[in-house]
Structure formats: C-alpha cells, structure tokens
Design an enzyme around this catalytic site. Sequence first.
Site, PDB file in Angstrom:
ATOM      1  N   GLN A   1       0.876  -1.133  -0.009  1.00  0.00           N
ATOM      2  CA  GLN A   1      -0.018  -0.004   0.012  1.00  0.00           C
ATOM      3  C   GLN A   1       1.034   1.101   0.009  1.00  0.00           C
ATOM      4  O   GLN A   1       1.602   1.384   0.937  1.00  0.00           O
ATOM      5  CB  GLN A   1      -0.827  -0.200   1.377  1.00  0.00           C
ATOM      6  CG  GLN A   1      -1.813   0.928   1.603  1.00  0.00           C
ATOM      7  CD  GLN A   1      -2.549   1.038   2.979  1.00  0.00           C
ATOM      8  OE1 GLN A   1      -1.683   0.258   3.916  1.00  0.00           O
ATOM      9  NE2 GLN A   1      -3.381   1.770   3.233  1.00  0.00           N
ATOM     10  N   GLY A   2       0.946   1.693  -1.238  1.00  0.00           N
ATOM     11  CA  GLY A   2       1.856   2.952  -1.137  1.00  0.00           C
ATOM     12  C   GLY A   2       1.346   4.411  -0.916  1.00  0.00           C
ATOM     13  O   GLY A   2       0.629   5.056  -2.027  1.00  0.00           O
TER      14      GLY A   2
ATOM     15  N   SER B   1       1.640   6.574   2.599  1.00  0.00           N
ATOM     16  CA  SER B   1       2.411   7.543   3.013  1.00  0.00           C
ATOM     17  C   SER B   1       3.630   8.024   2.643  1.00  0.00           C
ATOM     18  O   SER B   1       4.222   7.162   1.850  1.00  0.00           O
ATOM     19  CB  SER B   1       2.732   7.076   4.588  1.00  0.00           C
ATOM     20  OG  SER B   1       1.496   6.412   5.139  1.00  0.00           O
TER      21      SER B   1
ATOM     22  N   GLU C   1      -9.537  -0.868   5.721  1.00  0.00           N
ATOM     23  CA  GLU C   1      -8.748  -1.137   6.650  1.00  0.00           C
ATOM     24  C   GLU C   1      -8.946  -1.059   8.016  1.00  0.00           C
ATOM     25  O   GLU C   1      -8.856  -1.964   8.949  1.00  0.00           O
ATOM     26  CB  GLU C   1      -7.382  -0.273   6.429  1.00  0.00           C
ATOM     27  CG  GLU C   1      -6.224  -0.558   7.087  1.00  0.00           C
ATOM     28  CD  GLU C   1      -5.074   0.321   6.557  1.00  0.00           C
ATOM     29  OE1 GLU C   1      -5.211   1.559   6.179  1.00  0.00           O
ATOM     30  OE2 GLU C   1      -4.026  -0.205   6.854  1.00  0.00           O
TER      31      GLU C   1
ATOM     32  N   GLU D   1      -5.154   9.870  17.212  1.00  0.00           N
ATOM     33  CA  GLU D   1      -5.665  11.128  17.077  1.00  0.00           C
ATOM     34  C   GLU D   1      -6.488  11.431  15.917  1.00  0.00           C
ATOM     35  O   GLU D   1      -7.504  12.048  15.900  1.00  0.00           O
ATOM     36  CB  GLU D   1      -4.525  12.102  17.120  1.00  0.00           C
ATOM     37  CG  GLU D   1      -3.720  12.484  18.372  1.00  0.00           C
ATOM     38  CD  GLU D   1      -2.738  11.155  18.441  1.00  0.00           C
ATOM     39  OE1 GLU D   1      -2.450  10.242  17.799  1.00  0.00           O
ATOM     40  OE2 GLU D   1      -2.333  10.859  19.740  1.00  0.00           O
TER      41      GLU D   1
END
Length: 397
Positions: free
Chosen positions: A129-130, A132, A247, A380
């Site tokens: 999963q590219g 970030s 996810e 957060e």
Amino acid sequence: MDLNLTPQELAFRDAVRAWLSVNIPKDWVKTLAAIHDQREHFEFLRAWQRKVYEGGWAGISWPSEFGGRGATLMEQVLFTEEMARAGAPHLPGILGLALVGPTLIAYGTDAQKRRYLPKILSGEEIWCQGFSEPNAGSDLAALRTEARLDGDHFVVNGQKVWTSYGWASDWCQLVVRTDPDVPKHKGLTVLLVDMRSPGVKVRPLRQMTGETEFNELFFENVAVPAENVVGSVNNGWNVALGTLMHERATLGAGVQITYKRNFDRLLELARGIERNGRPATEDPIIRQKLAQCYAEIEIMRLNQMRAYSRINQTGVPGPEGSIQKIFWSELNQRFQQIAQEVLGPYGQLTKGAPGAFDDGQWSYNYLRARGNTIEAGTSEIQRLILGHFVLGLPKSY
Ligand SMILES: Cc1cc2nc3c(=O)[nH]c(=O)nc-3n(C[C@H](O)[C@H](O)[C@H](O)COP(=O)(O)OP(=O)(O)OC[C@H]3O[C@@H](n4cnc5c(N)ncnc54)[C@H](O)[C@@H]3O)c2cc1C
C-alpha cells in the site's frame, strides 16, 4: 443485531473447522522459528495461502467469478475467527486480501478484477500500500509523488515511506498527484504499479523489533500504463478513502481472537510465576488487571460484530470502524504492558535467549504494539474522524 448463528452458518463453521484440523501444517511455529531468512519465511507462509486458496477458502465473500467463494460477510468473519482459534499461520498476502482486493471489487474495471483478484487470493502476487510519504501521513492528501500522462502511460516520480511488505511485493496500490493546480484532495489518482518496473527502488527500514517490515519506495520516471488507473483520474481521494475504511473495518476481526489466545496463554503463565512467594494470579493488583483485560477483549469482540452488522446492512464500512481501530490498538498496548508486569524481566528476553518465555514472543509483541496506534491512521486521526463524522463537531484542520 442477532449474534446467534443460523444453521447454515453453523454448518459453514464446522466445515472450516474440519478443514483446518487436517490442513494446518504440523509444528509450523517450530518450523518457522527455525527459518532465519526473511524471504524463506515468507515463502513458507505463501505456500500456506496457496493451500487455503486451493481448498476454496480464500476470499470467502468475494465474487465467485473472480476466484472467491461468493459467500456472506458473516461467513468471512467466521472463517477469520476459526483461523485464529485453530492457531493457523497468517496469510502473507494480507494487504491484497484486506485492502487492495475490496478496493478493486468496488472501483476496478472488469478487466482489472479478472487480471488481479485471483492472484491476490492465491498469494501468487503480493501487494503493498503506497500511501504515506515523508511529508504526508495523517494529512495523506498533501502527498507529492506525481504522475504525468504521456501518451498511453503515466510517468511516476516521487517517494513513499513506511510501506509494509514493500520488499516482498509484486504490485503496489499507489496514490499519486495527477493535477497539482486544483485543491489537494481533487488532484489525486490511484494507480496499480508493477514493482518490477524499471525505476522502482525498494529500501528496507529496520524497526526496533529487529524486522524490516517497512520500506522506503523510490520512483524515478516509472512508466505505468494508463489502463492501470483505479476508478478515474483525479478521483483517487475517494478510492483511497474506500481502502482506508476497509482497513479500519476488517483488521480488528483477526486480532480479537489472537488477543484472546494471547490472554489465555498469559493467564496460564501467570499461574506458574511467583510474585511475593505466591502465584502471580493471587496478587490482587495483577488479578484486577487481568480481569479488566478479559472484559475489554470481550467488548472488542462485540464491537467487531457491530461493525460487520453495519457493513451487512449498508454494503460499505462506516466511520464506526474508527471506534474499533482505537480500541484494538490501545487495548493491545495496555495488554502487552500488563504481560511485561506479569512476566517480569524474563519477559524482555528476545528470540533465542535462554529462559525467554515462548521464544521471545512477549518482548516482540510489546515492541510491535507501539506501532498499532500509528498504523492504519493514528488514534488522534480516528478521534478526529469520530468527532467530525459521527458527532458532527467542527474539524481541527
Ligand atoms: C506498523 C506500521 C505499518 C504501516 N504500514 C504502512 C503501509 O503499508 N503503507 C503506508 O502508506 N503507510 C504505512 N504506515 C504509515 C502510517 O499510515 C503513518 O505513519 C500514519 O498515517 C501517520 O503518519 P506520519 O507517520 O506521517 O505521522 P504524522 O501525520 O506526521 O503525525 C505525527 C503526530 O501528529 C498527530 N497528528 C497529525 N495530524 C493531526 C491532527 N489533524 N489532529 C491531531 N493530531 C494530529 C498524529 O496523530 C501523530 O501523533 C505504517 C505505519 C506503521 C506504524
């Protein structure tokens, strides 16, 4: 919400149990512990995924024309629970199974589904999963990896980071910027990128657990066919959000049973460990903490059923997935802390050290749990999603 299983679901569960009881590789924990090469380790697990696929148990709720079983989501849950309950090895193609596959089912073309889904299920092709980047994590839409259309293909340049299993992957679900001149959420596109394309470089990053699960990915003039766009050009934000919702909604299903198994094992160990001259389980503070953990694992199970019940009703995961993500990640950190308190200094011994409990699994679990509140969106950010989308509070950015 009815938590009782129907006769059909009970029959399904029994069939899964029967299959697992004869097909889980014997002594696989010992076999894997003796394999020190990361790739060999991975290949062992890949062979297991292939066996699951050939047994007809991969992609329980995926359409049968693309290699799935076409069964219900509840049956998918039962399968995941039974795998964990039986102590089966995990499936190494997890990112393809949990994220990329559901995204392609929702947004992909028929040709993409036919090409990619069966190989995700069999483990023949592993995905990463590219998303970030060094300056785009929580604020994913700030990403800068760019793709420029040049005739029938895109030319991709940029960098990704924290890419789990990048070193083992054949394909990457990559989010790129295709229009820099519009508001940041509106200029993104999702591309399917062959990791063996010229110009792709993978650099593993070592974590405090000693593993190199993460990687940096570098893209230098990488050509990606235009037909590899998922959804449409500049609609990548919606496609990526769909992936993230999956996810959050699905990762909790497997972990709750793993937590229960870990809890049962800790209880067993606690009965044999002495604390102030008596079994640790007779220490009033430890007893209180263990009882609290037991209650929280049960809460997590019920929350997971609620998340699935919602998907069953609406067809898509909702923001409630964020409740579960906060809960499982923070619960695991609390639990691993208690485990260290129960086990004492021996709990810190790592794999291979004489006297380590369960061959160092507890020190590994403690260190790996730190990442739980960061991966798949930080605590957060999950609270921000709940505050805004569920409670209707103003956004903080
Ligand atoms: C185990 C693990 C596996 C991962 N696997 C992958 C993967 O396979 N693919 C991939 O693309 N990424 C992956 N990641 C990256 C992960 O998605 C990011 O680390 C995460 O989204 C946070 O981004 P960041 O690290 O850039 O931190 P930042 O976004 O810089 O955040 C730093 C801190 O600021 C807080 N913060 C940021 N914005 C706000 C806000 N608006 N309000 C309140 N607080 C805020 C965050 O909560 C955090 O505490 C993985 C991470 C981990 C730990």
